[in-house]
Design an enzyme around this catalytic site. Structure first.
Site, PDB file in Angstrom:
ATOM      1  N   ASP A 191       0.993  -1.404   0.006  1.00  0.00           N
ATOM      2  CA  ASP A 191      -0.038  -0.012  -0.167  1.00  0.00           C
ATOM      3  C   ASP A 191       0.988   1.296   0.024  1.00  0.00           C
ATOM      4  OD1 ASP A 191      -1.703   2.149   0.551  1.00  0.00           O
ATOM      5  OD2 ASP A 191      -2.876   1.029   1.808  1.00  0.00           O
TER       6      ASP A 191
ATOM      7  N   ARG B 173      -8.858  13.152  -5.707  1.00  0.00           N
ATOM      8  CA  ARG B 173      -9.166  12.075  -4.651  1.00  0.00           C
ATOM      9  C   ARG B 173      -9.547  10.902  -5.742  1.00  0.00           C
ATOM     10  NH1 ARG B 173      -9.324  14.728   0.268  1.00  0.00           N
ATOM     11  NH2 ARG B 173      -9.578  12.689   0.953  1.00  0.00           N
TER      12      ARG B 173
END
Ligand code: DSN
Length: 424
Positions: free
Chosen positions: A202, A237
């Site tokens: 991640d 985003r």
């Protein structure tokens, strides 16, 4: 509303227009040290606010469930190709709505409810979706969590290996949200290989550093790479999942139709723009400058007696334990916010305090680097942080306000990306 009667935002909704304008000014006039935030370019902002928001396109390029995809397919294909080229991966899915849905898709692709996942504990620097107890990932799956060594503040690879051997997770997450040091992807890969687990890197926080050559890449170590697109990568985003060709189908199926409906095409376009920007020489310079700024901020804070978790930083992020300053993290963060220095309170490893009122603060240098601030500016920022912390502990609000005035004048001298000169 018709085309003849289609007033602009300031006419239709002056309240919201004024709030957006106020946020323009607030972002311009503050020193933003929130480690997960940034300033996107005008080009990224423009792509976000387009008619692409009007279009549904469930499915993937060339295989959709709605007609009218002549343009959208090209937009998504460009985003995919740019992600593959930039990160050097075999497969990219640019549809996840954000980081948590991207990580949920990983679970759906590789685990059944009740099966074991291993990730870094949230208070040690991990993320909610890496199996933390209050997240669906820690509720619906059996989760085992690793941490950092108390003495070093760094990931304990011996603990990771021992835990993996004992618990045999099917999926291992590395990476997180409050890790100030380089992630040793090859070491995680060795552990995952030994127990035949899938390694997921991640890289949400460090994606811009990886793309810009300022942090080692997980490619070749992790079979799956998950990232948001809006932190150091400086896009809108959104999120992406990248992988080896072997896992492409499982991940695509998990994102759609497994978890999501139609992708947000305006976001996909803006991701494509950000990826194009991230492939430039200027972006590599920006990535290197983020790390230089973080090191300068770390040096400045250390000189003022601040206790940095792990003793410093290798990336964009600093985690400061305020116990020796006798000021809780939340109180410090709120005082700094009043002085125009924006960051977040954060747990530190082995924190004796509660997460909603922890001992630490977290800082990052991506946004200030995008504003054009450099290492000497970071030393000034460290001085202001020290003054505010001392003033707040002494109950001297006047001193906090004085710093606030200095910070505002300072911040205004740095042009804000995405904001034309006369907009604020
Ligand atoms: N909320 C993000 C962060 O601040 O790091 C992680 O999801």
């Amino acid at each position: 509303m018709t085309a003849e009667s289609d007033p602009d935002l300031t006419t239709t909704d002056p309240e919201i227009a004024e709030l957006i304008q106020a946020e323009n000014v607030r972002q311009r006039d503050t020193v933003r040290l929130i480690a997960s935030e940034n300033y996107v370019s005008s080009a990224v902002l423009q792509a976000t606010g387009t008619v692409l928001t009007n279009k549904y396109s469930e499915g993937y390029p060339g295989k959709r469930y709605y007609e009218g995809q002549q343009i959208i397919d090209q937009v998504e294909t460009l985003a995919i190709d740019r992600a593959k080229a930039l990160f050097g991966v075999e497969h990219a899915n640019v549809q996840p709505y954000s980081g948590s849905p991207a990580n949920l898709a990983v679970y759906l692709a590789f685990l059944k409810p009740g099966e074991t996942v291993m990730g870094m504990a949230l208070p040690m620097g991990g993320h909610l979706t890496h199996g933390w107890s209050v997240s669906a990932t820690g509720t619906w799956f059996r989760s085992v969590q690793y941490g950092v060594r108390k003495e070093t503040g760094r990931v304990d690879m011996d603990e990771v290996r021992d835990l993996a051997r004992a618990e045999r997770p099917k999926v291992i997450f590395c990476g997180g949200t409050a890790i100030p040091r380089t992630i040793d992807f090859p070491a995680f890969a060795e552990v995952a290989r030994e127990i035949d687990a899938i390694l997921v890197a991640d890289i949400a926080h460090i994606a811009g550093l990886v793309a810009g050559g300022a942090h080692p890449s997980p490619v070749g170590s992790a079979q799956v790479i998950s990232t948001t697109t809006h932190k150091t990568l400086r896009g809108p985003r959104g999120a992406m999942l990248m992988s080896t060709a072997e896992h492409a189908k499982a991940l695509d199926k998990a994102v759609f139709p497994g978890l999501q409906g139609g992708p947000h095409n305006h976001t996909t376009a803006a991701i494509a723009v950000a990826l194009k920007e991230a492939a430039t020489k200027e972006f590599r310079q920006y990535a290197a400058a983020i790390v230089e700024n973080a090191k300068a901020l770390a040096d400045g804070l250390s000189a003022h007696g601040f206790d940095l978790v792990s003793g410093g930083t290798d990336n964009h992020l600093l985690l400061v334990d305020l116990e020796n300053k006798q000021l809780p993290g939340k109180q410090a963060a709120k005082a700094l916010d009043r002085a125009g220095i924006e960051l977040n309170y954060n747990t530190v490893p082995f924190d004796p305090r509660k997460p909603f009122d922890p001992s630490g603060i977290r800082l990052g240098t991506a946004a200030v680097t995008s504003r054009g601030m450099g290492t000497s500016d970071m030393s000034q920022v460290a001085d202001w942080i020290a003054r505010v912390v001392d003033a707040e502990r002494a109950g001297d609000q006047h001193a906090v306000e004085t710093v606030g005035e200095e910070v505002r004048d300072f911040a205004r001298a740095f042009p804000m990306p995405g904001l034309s000169g006369d907009s604020a």
